[in-house]
Design an enzyme around this catalytic site. Structure first.
Site, PDB file in Angstrom:
ATOM      1  N   LYS A  22      40.973  33.996  46.626  1.00 14.14           N
ATOM      2  CA  LYS A  22      41.098  34.198  45.182  1.00 14.14           C
ATOM      3  C   LYS A  22      42.369  33.556  44.632  1.00 14.14           C
ATOM      4  CE  LYS A  22      41.948  38.025  41.904  1.00 14.14           C
ATOM      5  NZ  LYS A  22      43.420  37.976  41.760  1.00 14.14           N
ATOM      6  N   ARG A  97      44.986  37.440  34.442  1.00 15.11           N
ATOM      7  CA  ARG A  97      46.348  37.072  34.820  1.00 15.11           C
ATOM      8  C   ARG A  97      46.456  35.580  35.173  1.00 15.11           C
ATOM      9  NH1 ARG A  97      51.657  38.721  34.404  1.00 15.11           N
ATOM     10  NH2 ARG A  97      52.851  37.624  35.945  1.00 15.11           N
ATOM     11  N   ASP A 121      46.184  43.174  37.131  1.00 14.83           N
ATOM     12  CA  ASP A 121      46.418  44.519  37.648  1.00 14.83           C
ATOM     13  C   ASP A 121      47.601  45.193  36.962  1.00 14.83           C
ATOM     14  OD1 ASP A 121      44.375  44.486  39.514  1.00 14.83           O
ATOM     15  OD2 ASP A 121      45.600  43.495  41.022  1.00 14.83           O
ATOM     16  N   ASP A 321      50.227  42.005  48.750  1.00 16.83           N
ATOM     17  CA  ASP A 321      48.836  42.375  48.492  1.00 16.83           C
ATOM     18  C   ASP A 321      48.213  43.165  49.643  1.00 16.83           C
ATOM     19  OD1 ASP A 321      48.763  41.319  45.992  1.00 16.83           O
ATOM     20  OD2 ASP A 321      47.737  39.484  46.523  1.00 16.83           O
TER      21      ASP A 321
END
Length: 436
Positions: A22, A97, A121, A321
């Protein structure tokens, strides 16, 4: 809003192939704006955030053709730069984002770039200063409308190379600055640059398009500006965050899983960090094999016997992450772990949901939590919960798959933003998960 219903406590078995990354895809897709020629990109993940960006590019006038599963052709030869000043763009760009990274390519090629305050997020403050300070160093003029949170940079006479020291090793900031600098006049040096594999991939792609970037993989990039860039074909790496998620899932559910085609050489410290938690994983070619941990897994203490601390850091440190995944895995380890999330002050706030499930976690402050592992002597209990962000969402899903009983996860769109067809892929290895 969709929900997942998950029956936990089931051991899984089989092979799973990670999706395309991603975080790389967000950068690579924005780079197609740098050339009027065709760009072919393969292994694009079919997830909400990426599909939003593809839609945004289409609305900008980029010609897009899907040529196969995960494969697309892009051609930005008729970009509608006026779209940036429409209300539709303000709404669309503000929901993602990654949309911030269209600014660098547009500024470099068309002399201006605008963006509403981007979404993403809700994990704490995520400043954009590094991006815009870089553009200003390259000669752009900055403006900001406080009423509607609209950012703009303009350089009608073009950009000029500059030497800059970034105030933080921001991945998206570095990517944006590099994409702007490749078409600037003269030489640009970027010190304290991010050097993640995904940023390396972007630089390799740009070089294949005719850019002149050296120092790739280090924190000092040198960019010799060129007049124009051409087309190319590029393949996105497998997603290291998803790979780490599957490692954690295998350990927590005592499952025997093989993760296929992981690009081992780009995983950095991720495998060894999970090994510190006592998890066995083997390299088999370019696959990761995780045996069923029927006897659990024991945390390795530091050399002097002190508690293991796992903290995030810029690459080649451990990616932030995956800290949520590590925290969940630690709840069933044999031993204690201190999780130190340095970058985002709200990312650990999902631990109250794990505590409700029976996990022993002490939240010390917004950045640190001590996890006291159960060693599987006390199984987590099923509950109803909501996914606050992508990484917390997958962590709660892993907890639910290991828990006793049937759990419900609400707001699963957050998980879908980062994980492709996750329920289908989990069912393929034996999980009892239903989307409703």
């Amino acid at each position: 809003m969709g929900i997942f219903k998950i029956e936990g406590g089931i051991s899984l078995k089989g092979e799973i192939t990670p999706q395309g990354a991603k975080n790389e895809a967000l950068q690579i897709l924005c780079a197609v704006l740098l050339t009027p020629e065709k760009v072919v990109i393969n292994n694009i993940p079919d997830i909400i955030d990426i599909n939003k960006l593809i839609t945004l590019l289409g609305n900008l006038g980029v010609k897009i053709q899907k040529t196969g599963s995960g494969s697309y052709t892009f051609q930005a030869d008729e970009v509608n730069i006026q779209y940036l000043e429409t209300e539709a763009f303000k709404k669309e760009g503000g929901s993602l984002r990654g949309s911030i990274m269209i600014v660098g390519p547009l500024l470099a090629r068309f002399g201006k770039g605008y963006i509403p305050k981007p979404g993403g997020d809700k994990i704490g403050r995520r400043r954009l200063d590094t991006h815009f300070e870089g553009f200003i160093n390259l000669g752009a003029k900055f403006r900001y409308n406080r009423e509607d949170h609209f950012y703009g940079v303009e350089a009608p006479k073009g950009l000029k190379g500059a030497d800059m020291l970034l105030d933080e090793a921001s991945v998206t900031g570095t990517a944006n600055i590099v994409m702007a600098a490749v078409l600037a006049k003269g030489k640009t040096t970027v010190y304290n640059a991010a050097c993640e594999p995904y940023l390396q991939q972007l630089c390799k792609m740009l070089n294949s398009m005719g850019a002149k970037i050296t120092g790739v993989g280090s924190n000092l990039l040198t960019i010799e500006g060129v007049e124009s860039l051409g087309g190319c074909e590029h393949r996105i790496l497998p997603d290291m965050i998803e790979i780490g998620s599957w490692i954690g899932l295998a350990a927590m559910t005592k499952s025997e899983i093989t993760i296929k085609d992981v690009s081992w050489d780009n995983l950095g410290v991720i495998p060894n960090t999970f090994r510190k938690l006592g998890i066995t994983l083997e390299r088999r070619g370019d696959d990761i094999y995780i045996p069923a941990h029927v006897d659990g897994y024991e945390v390795k203490t530091d050399i002097d016997g002190s508690i293991l601390t796992i903290a995030d850091a810029p690459w080649p440190g451990f990616t932030p992450d995956l800290l949520s995944i590590v925290l969940v895995v630690a709840t069933q380890a044999r031993g204690d772990v201190l999780i130190h999330q340095k970058m985002f002050e709200s990312r650990l706030f999902f631990v109250d949901k794990l505590i409700d499930m029976g996990a022993k976690i002490m939240l010390c402050d917004p950045h640190r939590a001590v996890v006291m592992g159960h060693d599987f002597k006390s199984q987590l209990k099923a509950t109803t919960m909501s996914s606050p962000d992508i990484r917390a969402g997958i962590s709660l899903l892993i907890a639910a798959l290991s828990a006793k009983g049937t759990s419900t996860i609400q707001n699963i769109e957050q998980i879908d933003r980062g994980y492709e067809r996750i329920d289908e892929r989990l069912r393929a290895i034996g999980a009892n998960i239903v989307r409703a």
